[in-house]
Design a protein around this motif. Sequence first.
Motif, PDB file in Angstrom:
ATOM      1  N   GLY A 110       0.814  -1.208   0.000  1.00 57.50           N
ATOM      2  CA  GLY A 110       0.000   0.000   0.000  1.00 57.50           C
ATOM      3  C   GLY A 110       0.848   1.258   0.000  1.00 57.50           C
ATOM      4  O   GLY A 110       1.933   1.287   0.586  1.00 57.50           O
ATOM      5  N   THR A 111       0.344   2.283  -0.663  1.00 52.86           N
ATOM      6  CA  THR A 111       1.023   3.577  -0.682  1.00 52.86           C
ATOM      7  C   THR A 111      -0.034   4.669  -0.505  1.00 52.86           C
ATOM      8  O   THR A 111      -1.103   4.630  -1.106  1.00 52.86           O
ATOM      9  CB  THR A 111       1.827   3.769  -1.987  1.00 52.86           C
ATOM     10  OG1 THR A 111       2.560   4.988  -1.922  1.00 52.86           O
ATOM     11  CG2 THR A 111       0.940   3.791  -3.222  1.00 52.86           C
ATOM     12  N   GLN A 112       0.275   5.623   0.358  1.00 52.95           N
ATOM     13  CA  GLN A 112      -0.682   6.669   0.706  1.00 52.95           C
ATOM     14  C   GLN A 112      -0.700   7.759  -0.360  1.00 52.95           C
ATOM     15  O   GLN A 112       0.352   8.254  -0.783  1.00 52.95           O
ATOM     16  CB  GLN A 112      -0.327   7.292   2.058  1.00 52.95           C
ATOM     17  CG  GLN A 112      -1.226   8.434   2.493  1.00 52.95           C
ATOM     18  CD  GLN A 112      -2.621   7.990   2.862  1.00 52.95           C
ATOM     19  OE1 GLN A 112      -2.804   7.014   3.580  1.00 52.95           O
ATOM     20  NE2 GLN A 112      -3.627   8.709   2.362  1.00 52.95           N
ATOM     21  N   VAL A 113      -1.902   8.123  -0.756  1.00 51.08           N
ATOM     22  CA  VAL A 113      -2.117   9.274  -1.640  1.00 51.08           C
ATOM     23  C   VAL A 113      -3.026  10.246  -0.895  1.00 51.08           C
ATOM     24  O   VAL A 113      -4.120   9.869  -0.467  1.00 51.08           O
ATOM     25  CB  VAL A 113      -2.752   8.850  -2.970  1.00 51.08           C
ATOM     26  CG1 VAL A 113      -3.182  10.083  -3.774  1.00 51.08           C
ATOM     27  CG2 VAL A 113      -1.781   8.002  -3.778  1.00 51.08           C
ATOM     28  N   THR A 114      -2.556  11.471  -0.730  1.00 55.50           N
ATOM     29  CA  THR A 114      -3.324  12.497  -0.032  1.00 55.50           C
ATOM     30  C   THR A 114      -3.488  13.702  -0.946  1.00 55.50           C
ATOM     31  O   THR A 114      -2.498  14.248  -1.437  1.00 55.50           O
ATOM     32  CB  THR A 114      -2.626  12.920   1.267  1.00 55.50           C
ATOM     33  OG1 THR A 114      -2.444  11.778   2.104  1.00 55.50           O
ATOM     34  CG2 THR A 114      -3.463  13.955   2.008  1.00 55.50           C
ATOM     35  N   VAL A 115      -4.733  14.095  -1.168  1.00 55.13           N
ATOM     36  CA  VAL A 115      -5.039  15.234  -2.026  1.00 55.13           C
ATOM     37  C   VAL A 115      -5.715  16.304  -1.165  1.00 55.13           C
ATOM     38  O   VAL A 115      -6.771  16.054  -0.586  1.00 55.13           O
ATOM     39  CB  VAL A 115      -5.947  14.834  -3.196  1.00 55.13           C
ATOM     40  CG1 VAL A 115      -6.160  16.023  -4.129  1.00 55.13           C
ATOM     41  CG2 VAL A 115      -5.359  13.648  -3.952  1.00 55.13           C
ATOM     42  N   SER A 116      -5.109  17.455  -1.102  1.00 59.97           N
ATOM     43  CA  SER A 116      -5.651  18.543  -0.293  1.00 59.97           C
ATOM     44  C   SER A 116      -6.378  19.553  -1.179  1.00 59.97           C
ATOM     45  O   SER A 116      -6.015  19.769  -2.332  1.00 59.97           O
ATOM     46  CB  SER A 116      -4.528  19.224   0.479  1.00 59.97           C
ATOM     47  OG  SER A 116      -3.546  19.723  -0.409  1.00 59.97           O
ATOM     48  N   SER A 117      -7.377  20.155  -0.583  1.00 62.19           N
ATOM     49  CA  SER A 117      -8.188  21.120  -1.349  1.00 62.19           C
ATOM     50  C   SER A 117      -7.609  22.518  -1.277  1.00 62.19           C
ATOM     51  O   SER A 117      -6.706  22.802  -0.490  1.00 62.19           O
ATOM     52  CB  SER A 117      -9.619  21.116  -0.823  1.00 62.19           C
ATOM     53  OG  SER A 117      -9.631  21.423   0.552  1.00 62.19           O
TER      54      SER A 117
END
Length: 117
Positions: A110-117
């Motif tokens: 697993g690899t974390q993907v974080t998208v901020s607004s």
Amino acid sequence: QVQLVESGGGSVQAGGSLRLSCALSGSVFRLNVMGWYRQAPGKQRDLVASLSSSGTTNYADSVKGRFTISRDNAKNTVYLQMNSLKPEDTAVYYCNAKTGISYRDYWGQGTQVTVSS
């Protein structure tokens, strides 16, 4: 022993892009499908995109037109190009391989993907 090693996750602002990679190592009798799933906190793991050995692709409706899955057969590597990312794309992304006659599942870490607004 089959292993899937993912890379390419990270943090990005909405509208940005990321490219995930997943390399398969080990002996595989028949590699049928490689793909990507994702799991957000408190939610189930869902298919994002898959690519069969015959070249057939399958995408979740939520990512169609934004994500592209591709594969380098010589390197046993699958990629996920993610464009126009949205905050709702935030999740842990897992690489998956289905092998052999029984379509046995193998998973990456697993690899974390974080998208901020």
